[in-house]
Write an enzyme that holds these catalytic residues in place. Structure first.
Site, PDB file in Angstrom:
ATOM      1  N   ASP A 151     -30.310  62.228 -69.398  1.00 47.38           N
ATOM      2  CA  ASP A 151     -31.225  61.658 -68.406  1.00 47.38           C
ATOM      3  C   ASP A 151     -32.570  61.437 -69.082  1.00 47.38           C
ATOM      4  O   ASP A 151     -33.159  62.379 -69.625  1.00 47.38           O
ATOM      5  CB  ASP A 151     -31.398  62.600 -67.219  1.00 47.38           C
ATOM      6  N   ASP A 209     -24.232  58.221 -56.575  1.00 41.33           N
ATOM      7  CA  ASP A 209     -24.874  59.510 -56.316  1.00 41.33           C
ATOM      8  C   ASP A 209     -24.510  59.920 -54.900  1.00 41.33           C
ATOM      9  O   ASP A 209     -24.918  59.265 -53.927  1.00 41.33           O
ATOM     10  CB  ASP A 209     -26.390  59.409 -56.473  1.00 41.33           C
TER      11      ASP A 209
END
Length: 256
Positions: free
Chosen positions: A11, A130
């Site tokens: 990330d 997500d």
């Protein structure tokens, strides 16, 4: 039998690898290209870079990061974050990415999935979902966008099926409830999605032990496991994970 994959996830925010818990409280974990090289050398099957600020700040994922990575690693890698057009996808693939991951932009403009799949082939198109559990609703999850900040109200299972029909080649499925907790993958979520689509499902969110990774393959029916915190924190190595899974007779590429 197709080999199951172990995929470190990097990330990225402001050019650095970060990691948090449940998408918040981010901490610095290092330089993305340096970590990519390390994981490649340690036996990763693929890599994923997600620019977690790009969608929020409405800016494109840095082509520079892709170019630097492509010159440094030999394994396939996916890049995602703020990619909202066929031209952006083209730029990233030309810079050296093997696949692109679409999230918020695919929800806003589902036609982007079919357009990009036709242009580049569905093997290049990963749809990131997500997912967060609905309160007091067992077996129901909703799709979140904008780095996990915005609830779309879209049912995860319906969306997974739709993106497959539109031409997605893979689904990157993140449990927001498990993200960064190291308490185990959401097996119910992963299996539910894997059971209704015929494309590979990459499980993400919650890996904390060897058993967690084994379970997401065996019980969750994932085709790949995304790994972040437990690698960044050096709780486990890829060699240890592969050795364990091979001992369990799972079809994993041996550590070399």
């Amino acid at each position: 039998m197709v080999a199951l994959r172990l995929i470190p996830c990097l990330d990225v925010a402001n050019g650095r690898v970060v990691k948090g818990v449940n998408f918040v409280n981010l901490r610095d974990s290092g330089d993305p290209v340096e970590l990519a090289c390390r994981y490649s050398d340690e036996g990763a099957d693929e890599l994923v870079f997600l620019d977690i600020r790009a969608s929020v700040e409405n800016r494109n994922t840095l082509v520079n990061l892709v170019s630097r990575t492509a010159k440094s690693v030999k394994i396939p890698f996916t890049v995602g974050g703020g990619i909202d057009s066929v031209s952006s996808i083209n730029d990233l693939l030309r810079a050296g990415a093997d696949k692109v991951s679409l999230n918020s932009s695919a929800v806003i403009n589902p036609d982007l999935i079919s357009e990009s799949s036709r242009e580049f082939g569905n093997q290049c198109i990963v749809i990131a979902i997500d997912a967060r559990r609905k309160v007091d609703k067992v077996g129901e999850w909703e799709v979140y966008v904008k780095g996990g900040r915005e609830n779309t109200g879209i049912d995860v299972l319906s969306w997974a099926k739709k993106v497959e029909e539109l031409g997605a080649g893979e689904i990157l499925l993140t449990s927001m409830d498990g993200d960064g907790t190291q308490n185990g993958y959401d097996l119910h979520l992963t299996e539910s999605v894997a059971n209704i689509v015929d494309i590979p499902v990459i499980a993400s969110g919650g890996a904390g032990s060897l058993e967690d990774i084994y379970d997401v393959f065996k019980e969750g029916r994932a085709s790949a496991a995304l790994l972040a915190s437990l690698l960044h924190d050096k709780k486990l190595t890829l060699k240890e994970i592969k050795t364990f899974l091979l001992e369990k007779k799972l079809p994993i590429r041996p550590y070399e």
